[in-house]
Design a protein around this motif. Structure first.
Motif, mmCIF file in Angstrom:
data_model
loop_
_atom_site.group_PDB
_atom_site.id
_atom_site.type_symbol
_atom_site.label_atom_id
_atom_site.label_comp_id
_atom_site.label_asym_id
_atom_site.label_seq_id
_atom_site.Cartn_x
_atom_site.Cartn_y
_atom_site.Cartn_z
ATOM 1 N N TYR A 1 37.849 41.298 43.919
ATOM 2 C CA TYR A 1 36.549 40.640 44.076
ATOM 3 C C TYR A 1 35.629 41.343 45.061
ATOM 4 O O TYR A 1 34.427 41.383 44.867
ATOM 5 C CB TYR A 1 36.754 39.174 44.501
ATOM 6 N N ARG B 1 36.457 30.778 32.572
ATOM 7 C CA ARG B 1 35.275 29.967 32.839
ATOM 8 C C ARG B 1 34.261 30.156 31.733
ATOM 9 O O ARG B 1 34.094 31.261 31.222
ATOM 10 C CB ARG B 1 34.648 30.371 34.168
ATOM 11 N N ILE C 1 36.719 31.342 43.739
ATOM 12 C CA ILE C 1 37.921 31.789 43.031
ATOM 13 C C ILE C 1 39.100 30.906 43.450
ATOM 14 O O ILE C 1 39.306 30.695 44.645
ATOM 15 C CB ILE C 1 38.217 33.269 43.366
ATOM 16 N N PRO C 2 39.862 30.392 42.464
ATOM 17 C CA PRO C 2 41.008 29.555 42.830
ATOM 18 C C PRO C 2 41.922 30.287 43.819
ATOM 19 O O PRO C 2 42.291 31.430 43.575
ATOM 20 C CB PRO C 2 41.727 29.323 41.499
ATOM 21 N N TRP D 1 44.747 42.118 46.229
ATOM 22 C CA TRP D 1 44.157 41.011 45.464
ATOM 23 C C TRP D 1 42.694 40.788 45.846
ATOM 24 O O TRP D 1 41.866 40.474 45.009
ATOM 25 C CB TRP D 1 44.986 39.740 45.666
ATOM 26 N N TYR E 1 32.314 34.946 47.816
ATOM 27 C CA TYR E 1 32.510 34.504 46.432
ATOM 28 C C TYR E 1 34.005 34.280 46.203
ATOM 29 O O TYR E 1 34.416 33.267 45.653
ATOM 30 C CB TYR E 1 31.966 35.561 45.469
ATOM 31 N N VAL F 1 22.560 35.888 37.491
ATOM 32 C CA VAL F 1 23.516 35.713 38.586
ATOM 33 C C VAL F 1 24.902 35.939 37.999
ATOM 34 O O VAL F 1 25.419 35.128 37.248
ATOM 35 C CB VAL F 1 23.426 34.313 39.210
ATOM 36 N N GLU G 1 26.177 43.568 49.074
ATOM 37 C CA GLU G 1 27.033 42.604 48.409
ATOM 38 C C GLU G 1 28.398 42.401 49.050
ATOM 39 O O GLU G 1 29.138 41.500 48.648
ATOM 40 C CB GLU G 1 27.228 43.021 46.938
ATOM 41 N N SER H 1 44.445 32.973 41.240
ATOM 42 C CA SER H 1 43.164 33.620 41.530
ATOM 43 C C SER H 1 42.818 34.653 40.478
ATOM 44 O O SER H 1 41.657 34.954 40.241
ATOM 45 C CB SER H 1 43.223 34.295 42.898
ATOM 46 N N PHE H 2 43.859 35.213 39.854
ATOM 47 C CA PHE H 2 43.613 36.242 38.841
ATOM 48 C C PHE H 2 43.215 35.604 37.518
ATOM 49 O O PHE H 2 42.305 36.064 36.827
ATOM 50 C CB PHE H 2 44.876 37.086 38.664
ATOM 51 N N ALA I 1 28.616 36.583 39.053
ATOM 52 C CA ALA I 1 29.498 36.468 40.229
ATOM 53 C C ALA I 1 28.626 36.502 41.484
ATOM 54 O O ALA I 1 27.757 35.674 41.636
ATOM 55 C CB ALA I 1 30.566 37.546 40.246
ATOM 56 N N TYR I 2 28.783 37.503 42.344
ATOM 57 C CA TYR I 2 28.022 37.547 43.592
ATOM 58 C C TYR I 2 26.824 38.483 43.502
ATOM 59 O O TYR I 2 26.176 38.756 44.496
ATOM 60 C CB TYR I 2 28.928 37.978 44.743
ATOM 61 N N VAL I 3 26.558 38.995 42.297
ATOM 62 C CA VAL I 3 25.435 39.915 42.165
ATOM 63 C C VAL I 3 24.271 39.198 41.510
ATOM 64 O O VAL I 3 24.406 38.669 40.408
ATOM 65 C CB VAL I 3 25.825 41.148 41.321
ATOM 66 N N GLN I 4 23.152 39.139 42.207
ATOM 67 C CA GLN I 4 21.956 38.563 41.624
ATOM 68 C C GLN I 4 20.984 39.695 41.377
ATOM 69 O O GLN I 4 20.614 40.408 42.295
ATOM 70 C CB GLN I 4 21.360 37.529 42.577
ATOM 71 N N GLY J 1 42.289 32.246 36.991
ATOM 72 C CA GLY J 1 41.263 31.205 37.051
ATOM 73 C C GLY J 1 39.902 31.590 36.494
ATOM 74 O O GLY J 1 39.424 30.986 35.537
ATOM 75 N N PRO J 2 39.264 32.622 37.057
ATOM 76 C CA PRO J 2 37.895 32.918 36.627
ATOM 77 C C PRO J 2 37.820 33.479 35.210
ATOM 78 O O PRO J 2 36.737 33.521 34.628
ATOM 79 C CB PRO J 2 37.430 33.966 37.646
#
Lengths: 177, 640
Positions: free
Chosen positions: B58, A49, B77-78, B54, B72, A79, B65, A42-43, A81-84, A45-46
Motif C-alpha cells: 500500500y 470491494r 484496509i482490513p 505487507w 490509507y 479518487v 502520497e 489485508s491482502f 485509493a489514496y491518489v486523487q 479485503g480490498p
C-alpha cells in the motif's frame, strides 16, 4: 546413573521432550494465526470491494448532434485509493432527442479493448477481436458476449450527467465491478 | 510417507543436515531464560520483515502520497491498523531487545575469546538496527519524519571537511526533496534490511561454530543440555509474550497520526524517537563549534569502543564479580543512557522556553527592553491570535500588514487605539475584527507594545495592500482543497487553533465572540458546530468545514464587522495545517478524523480474541507442565 528404573526415566524424559516440542509447536501456530490472519485479511479485503460511482457532468444537451454517435472526452476527479487526480473519461453518446440520450461505456464487453466508430459502415467496431455493434449497441458480429454497456444518465437544467461505471468483460450478463 | 519425502529431498538438497545445524547443539550449562533476547530479536526481526513487506502493498515513497498512502493502509484496509502498529512497536521492541541482548552478553562476559567475531557482528547488527529505526522513521512522511531527516542529515553535515558532501549524499541534493525520501526508503527496505539479514546469518553460523558461551561459572558450564527443544521452547515462549504485548500496544496505543510533513509549519516542535534522545541531550552539552563532538564524536567513539572491546579486554575471567572495571563501565553506560533519555523526554525545547506558556503558537520574540505595559501587550497580541494575520519579526500570518516596524511609522497612540477599537474607522473595507471588548487598559497595553516595535520591515515581508485585496475575494467559491485528503493531527491542530482561530471562535471553539452587523450577532462557535455543517463521517465533515477555511465566508447580515478569512486561498495556512485544524475541529465535535473505516475486526475485539487464545493455550501448557511435574515427583519416589 542409568542402571536403575530406566523405563521410568525414559518415560519421564520423553514426556518432558514431548511437552517442550508440542509446546513450541502450539505457540508457533498460535503466533502464526495471530499475525497470519490479519496479513491475509489485508491482502484479500480490498480485492472484493465494489467500485464507488459518482455522477459526472458531461455536456449541454443542446450541443449534442441528433442521431449520430459522438465521442466525448470529459474531465473528472478520480479518487483511486489514496491518489486523487484529474482524469479524462471517454464516452460515446447517441442522442435521439433532447430527452432521450444513450451513453455507452467506451470499453468493449468482450475483452476490454476500446472500440471505434466507423463512419463508412455506420457501426462500432472493436480493433482487437473484430466485434461489431449497431449504433444502438446491439451485437452485429464478432465474439462479443453482450451488447455495448450503457451507463446511467440523467438530465438536469439542460445538462447531461453520466454515472461512470465499469463492468466485467467476457460475460453475457452486465455485471458492475 | 513423511520419511520418504524427506529422503527424496535429502538426496537432492541437504535438508536433514541443515535442520541438524539449526537445532542440534549441546548447550554449555543447558538452556536458560537469560538467552532468550537474541532469539526474540531475531523473531521480531522476521515479524518486521513480514509486516514491512505487507505495508509495501500500500505504501508509496513519494512526498505527495507517502503520508496518505500509509494512512490509507491504516484506515481503509482490513487489519492495516494492526500491520502498521506491529511494525511500529516491533521496531521499538527490536531496539530494546538488541540492547538487552548486548547487555546480557556483556555481563556474562560472552564476548571473549572465541566469541569475538560474534560480538563484532553483533555490534554492527546493533548499528544496523538503529539505522533501520532512523530511516524507517522518515518513511511515514509525517511532521516528525521531516525534522528527523533534517536533523540527521544536518548532524552528518557537521563532520569536518566532508560533512557537506555526506549531507548532500544523504539528501540526494542540497535540500530535502523527493530524492531524499527515495534514498531513505531504499536504504530501509533493501540495503540496511538486506545487510541485517546477511549479518544475522553470519552471527548465527558463528554461534554454531564456536558454541554458546554458557554460564560464567566454569563448573556450571560443564553441565550440557540440548538446544532443541529445551532452549527453543523458552525462546518461543518469550517471543509469544512479546508478540502479544505488541498486539496490545497496537490496539491500545496506536502510532500517532502526526500530520503531513510541513517545512513551513514553525509551530511544530520536533523531538527524536526515544532511542536517539540521548544524542539529542548530549548535543546540548556541546554548543557552537563543539557540536561535532556530540553529532559525530560520541557515536563514532562509542562504536569503536564496542567493536574493539574483545581485543583490549583479553582476560578470560568471565565472572562479573571479578570484572569490576567492565561492570562499572556497563553501569555508567546504562545509567547515562537512561538518564539522558529521560532528560530528553522531559526537557522543554528552547523554542518553548523563549516564548513562554503559549509560545507554541506563532508569536513574536521579545525585544530586548520592554516596559511592563508593552510586555502585557505582547502577551495579549499572542493570546488574541493577532499573529494569525499580522507578522512581527518574521513570524505570523500575511493577511494583515506586517507590524514589525509599527513603532517607527509615526502613528499616534490615539490612531492605533482607534484601529483596535474600530478598524473600519480608518479603512471602511478592513476585515480586521474589532477588539473593543478587551477594555481600555488592555488596548493601551496593546498600543504600548505596537509602539515598541521598531524593527525595520523587510521589503519582501510586508503586504499592506493584501488585506483590502483579500476582502473582495471572500466566499465559498471553488471546491475543497488538498487538505481534505490528508488525515491531520488533532493534537497539532489544537496548537494552530489556539494561535489562529480562538480569537474569533473562542477558546476550544466554544464561541461567544460578538460580530455586530451580522444576522446572528456573534461569530459561530465550532464546539459544538452548527448541525448543518456536522457529519459523523470524518471525510464528509472535513469537506464541509474545509470550504470555509479555504475560501472564507461572509456572514449573513446587513454589515457584518468580521468575516471568515480565506486562509487557504491566501496561503495564510498551509494545506497540512488546515488538515490538522480540521482534525482538531472534528475532535471537538466527537468525530475522529483518523477513524478506521475498515478495521477487519475492531481492534478491541481482536485483542480480546487473541488474549483468550493465548490464555487458553497458556492454561493448557501449565496443566501439562504440572502433569509432567507429577511425573518428576514419581521419578524421585522411584529413585528412593
Amino acid at each position: 546413573m542409568e542402571e536403575a528404573n530406566t523405563p521410568v526415566r525414559n518415560r519421564i524424559e520423553s514426556t518432558r521432550r514431548g511437552f517442550l516440542q508440542w509446546g513450541t509447536g502450539i505457540l508457533t501456530f498460535l503466533c502464526s494465526l495471530a499475525v497470519g490472519i490479519p496479513l491475509i485479511g489485508s491482502f484479500v479485503g480490498p480485492a472484493f470491494r465494489t467500485m464507488k460511482t459518482k455522477w459526472i457532468k458531461v455536456a449541454e444537451v443542446g450541443t449534442l448532434p441528433v442521431g449520430l454517435p459522438i465521442s466525448l472526452m470529459v474531465a473528472d476527479v478520480q479518487v483511486d485509493a489514496y491518489v486523487q487526480e484529474s482524469v479524462v473519461r471517454h464516452l460515446w453518446a447517441v442522442k435521439n432527442s433532447d430527452t432521450e440520450i444513450t451513453v455507452f461505456s467506451p470499453i468493449c464487453p468482450h475483452l476490454g479493448c476500446h472500440y471505434n466508430w466507423n463512419p463508412a459502415s455506420g457501426h462500432f467496431e472493436c480493433p482487437c477481436h473484430g466485434s461489431v455493434y449497431a449504433p444502438d449497441g446491439t451485437v452485429l458480429g464478432g465474439p462479443a458476449p453482450r451488447r455495448l454497456d450503457t451507463l446511467p444518465t440523467k438530465i438536469e437544467n439542460g445538462e447531461l450527467y453520466v454515472e461512470w461505471k465499469q463492468f466485467r468483460s467476457g460475460t453475457s450478463e452486465k455485471i458492475p465491478v | 510417507m513423511f520419511s520418504r519425502i524427506l529422503k527424496w529431498i535429502d538426496e537432492r538438497w541437504p535438508l536433514t543436515p541443515f535442520i541438524r545445524l539449526a537445532l542440534e547443539e549441546d548447550m554449555s550449562g543447558g538452556a536458560g531464560y537469560a538467552y532468550v533476547f537474541g532469539s526474540a530479536a531475531l523473531i521480531i526481526f522476521l515479524l518486521q520483515v513480514v509486516t514491512g513487506i505487507w505495508q509495501l502493498f500500500y505504501y508509496v515513497p513519494t512526498l505527495g502520497e507517502g503520508y496518505n498512502s500509509l494512512n490509507y493502509l491504516r484506515t481503509e484496509i482490513p487489519f492495516g491498523w494492526l500491520i502498521h502498529g506491529l511494525h511500529y512497536w516491533g521496531a521499538n521492541a527490536m531496539v530494546i531487545l538488541v540492547m538487552l541482548h548486548m547487555s546480557q552478553v556483556f555481563i556474562w562476559g560472552a564476548y571473549k575469546r572465541p566469541h569475538e567475531l560474534q560480538w563484532i557482528t553483533g555490534v554492527i547488527l546493533f548499528l544496523l538496527t538503529m539505522a533501520m529505526s532512523l530511516t524507517g522513521g522518515a518513511l511515514p512522511w509525517g511532521k516528525r519524519s521531516y525534522w528527523l531527516v533534517e536533523v540527521a542529515s544536518s548532524s552528518a553535515g557537521t563532520v569536518p571537511v566532508i560533512g557537506d558532501m555526506i549531507k548532500r549524499m544523504m539528501l540526494g541534493g542540497g535540500v530535502i526533496g523527493q530524492l531524499t525520501l527515495s534514498r531513505f526508503f531504499i536504504l530501509h527496505v533493501a540495503i540496511l534490511s538486506g545487510g541485517l539479514m546477511t549479518l544475522a546469518a553470519i552471527h548465527l553460523v558463528a554461534l554454531r561454530k564456536v558454541g554458546n558461551a554458557g554460564p560464567w561459572d566454569e563448573k556450571e558450564r560443564e553441565k550440557k543440555g540440548p538446544f532443541w527443544p529445551d532452549q527453543v521452547f523458552k525462546d518461543g515462549l518469550a517471543a509469544s509474550l512479546i508478540i502479544l504485548l505488541l498486539i496490545a500496544l497496537s490496539v491500545y496505543t496506536p502510532p500517532p497520526f502526526a500530520g503531513m510533513a510541513d517545512p513551513l509549519d514553525a509551530s511544530y516542535i520536533p523531538k527524536p524517537e526515544w532511542n536517539f534522545l540521548f544524542l539529542y541531550e548530549v548535543l546540548k552539552f556541546f554548543p557552537g563549534p563543539l557540536e561535532v563532538i556530540a553529532t559525530i564524536g560520541v557515536p563514532v567513539v562509542g562504536t569503536l569502543i564496542l567493536l574493539l572491546l574483545p581485543f583490549f579486554d583479553r582476560d578470560p575471567e568471565r565472572r562479573p564479580g571479578r570484572r569490576p572495571i567492565a561492570m562499572t563501565g556497563w553501569v555508567i553506560v546504562v545509567v547515562g543512557f537512561v538518564a539522558l533519555t529521560l532528560a530528553g523526554a522531559y526537557s522543554k525545547t528552547e523554542g518553548l522556553e523563549a516564548g513562554g506558556t503559549s509560545a507554541s503558537a506563532p508569536g513574536p520574540a521579545a525585544p530586548a527592553v520592554l516596559s511592563a505595559d508593552a510586555k502585557a501587550g505582547m502577551d495579549l497580541f499572542k493570546s488574541n491570535g493577532c499573529a494569525a494575520c499580522h507578522r512581527v519579526d518574521g513570524t505570523g500570518g500575511s493577511i494583515g500588514p506586517d507590524l514589525s516596524g509599527e513603532g517607527i511609522k509615526g502613528r499616534s497612540s490615539q490612531w492605533l487605539g482607534d484601529q483596535l477599537r474600530n478598524p473600519k474607522s480608518h479603512n471602511p473595507a478592513s476585515i480586521m475584527p474589532s477588539f473593543a471588548t478587551l477594555g481600555d487598559k488592555a488596548i493601551n497595553q496593546q498600543v504600548e507594545y505596537l509602539q515598541s516595535l521598531k524593527e525595520k520591515v523587510a521589503a519582501t515581508a510586508s503586504a499592506p495592500a493584501g488585506a483590502v485585496a483579500v476582502a473582495t475575494s471572500i466566499g465559498l467559491q471553488g471546491g475543497p482543497g488538498m487538505a481534505v485528503t490528508i488525515i491531520g493531527s488533532a493534537e497539532h491542530g489544537a496548537i494552530i487553533f489556539a494561535g489562529t482561530c480562538s480569537s474569533c471562535h473562542g477558546p476550544q471553539g466554544t464561541g461567544g465572540v460578538a460580530n455586530p452587523g451580522s444576522k446572528d450577532e456573534t461569530i459561530p462557535p465550532l464546539n459544538p458546530i452548527d448541525r448543518d455543517e456536522f457529519s459523523p463521517e470524518p471525510k464528509v465533515f472535513a469537506e464541509k468545514i474545509d470550504l470555509y477555511i479555504q475560501h472564507g465566508s461572509r456572514p449573513e447580515g446587513p454589515n457584518p464587522q468580521v468575516s471568515m478569512l480565506p486562509f487557504g486561498d491566501t496561503n495564510a495556512l498551509t494545506q497540512q495545517q488546515i488538515a490538522d485544524l480540521e482534525a482538531y475541529i472534528l475532535s471537538l465535535n466527537g468525530v475522529d478524523r483518523a477513524k478506521i473505516n475498515h478495521p477487519g475486526l475492531s481492534p478491541g475485539m481482536f485483542f480480546i480474541i487473541t488474549l483468550f487464545a493465548f490464555l487458553l493455550v497458556g492454561i493448557n501448557l501449565l496443566g501439562w507442565w504440572w502433569f509432567w511435574g507429577v511425573g518428576k515427583r514419581q521419578k524421585k519416589e522411584v529413585d528412593k
